[in-house]
Design a protein around this motif. Structure first.
Motif, mmCIF file in Angstrom:
data_model
loop_
_atom_site.group_PDB
_atom_site.id
_atom_site.type_symbol
_atom_site.label_atom_id
_atom_site.label_comp_id
_atom_site.label_asym_id
_atom_site.label_seq_id
_atom_site.Cartn_x
_atom_site.Cartn_y
_atom_site.Cartn_z
ATOM 1 N N TYR A 6 0.749 -1.207 -0.022
ATOM 2 C CA TYR A 6 -0.136 -0.008 -0.013
ATOM 3 C C TYR A 6 0.890 1.351 0.127
ATOM 4 O O TYR A 6 0.640 2.118 -0.771
ATOM 5 C CB TYR A 6 -0.834 -0.073 1.149
ATOM 6 N N THR A 61 -12.101 4.106 -4.359
ATOM 7 C CA THR A 61 -12.479 3.211 -2.886
ATOM 8 C C THR A 61 -11.520 3.680 -1.768
ATOM 9 O O THR A 61 -11.772 3.364 -0.847
ATOM 10 C CB THR A 61 -12.323 1.736 -3.181
ATOM 11 N N ASP A 62 -10.400 4.332 -2.317
ATOM 12 C CA ASP A 62 -9.596 4.896 -1.150
ATOM 13 C C ASP A 62 -9.086 6.340 -1.761
ATOM 14 O O ASP A 62 -7.956 6.473 -2.330
ATOM 15 C CB ASP A 62 -8.462 4.151 -1.172
ATOM 16 N N THR A 64 -7.537 8.351 -0.287
ATOM 17 C CA THR A 64 -6.188 8.976 0.133
ATOM 18 C C THR A 64 -5.176 9.232 -1.078
ATOM 19 O O THR A 64 -4.476 10.124 -0.948
ATOM 20 C CB THR A 64 -5.629 7.696 0.875
#
Length: 206
Positions: A6, A61-62, A64
């Motif tokens: 990640y 979905t993220d 960030t």
């Protein structure tokens, strides 16, 4: 292990966002142009990969990833305020680092989704190349992937190295894949390595 993947993926997004911001600076774009170029460079290849594989697009979905792009673009702009000129070499190196991250991470995500090693290499190459292609087209440059020095080939080599080493050790595969891509790309830039091209004969035929 998932955390390593990640954060490596986020690092790749950040480096490619820097690459897009640097090109926007060289092209004298406004703030909106900077954000657009940084974004398409950072997430364009991964978006196409996920769409082809039928997976949820990673940044939807993220978010960030989007925050990372904005933060990196702003920080790079602030840094550029103190630079009168950015050498093309800086852009090439930043792009090479981004390519190294995404060729490997694209292959990794494809394998984790259950696809074959061959498809993983293809998707790794697409992940690494497509964002830069969009960036260069929007900036009215010839895409780096179409220029003389090895580009997509380095992604194929790096993704293949990752797939092979992955059979024994995931962390080692990540390192080997990235280093193989980066070193080959930087060497190709330094020594102008390129694949053979068709030459036109004197009579005009190929």
């Amino acid at each position: 292990m998932e955390q390593i993947f990640y954060w490596t993926d986020l690092a790749g997004v950040a480096v490619f966002a820097i690459s897009g911001t640097l090109l926007a600076f060289r092209k004298h774009m406004d703030g909106f142009g900077v954000i657009v170029l940084a974004s398409v460079t950072a997430i364009g290849g991964g978006t196409l990969r996920d769409l082809i594989l039928g997976l949820p697009v990673f940044w939807t979905t993220d978010p960030t990833y989007l925050y990372c792009i904005l933060a990196v673009a702003v920080l790079t702009i602030i840094w550029l305020r103190f630079k009168a000129y950015i050498p093309i070499t800086t852009l090439l190196v930043a792009d090479a680092v981004g390519v190294a991250f995404f060729a490997t991470m694209g292959a990794q995500k494809t394998l984790m989704a259950g696809f074959s090693p061959f498809i993983a290499v293809v998707m790794g190459t697409i992940s690494a190349c497509f964002g830069g292609m969009i960036r260069d087209v929007l900036a009215r440059d010839i895409p780096m992937v179409l220029k003389g020095e090895l580009y997509a080939t380095t992604c194929v080599v790096g993704a293949s190295a990752y797939v092979i080493v992955m059979q024994w050790n995931a962390v080692a595969a990540l390192s080997v894949g990235m280093l193989a891509t980066l070193l080959l790309r930087l060497t190709a830039i330094r020594y102008r390595w390129s694949l053979p091209v068709f030459q036109e004969h004197q009579d005009g035929s190929l």
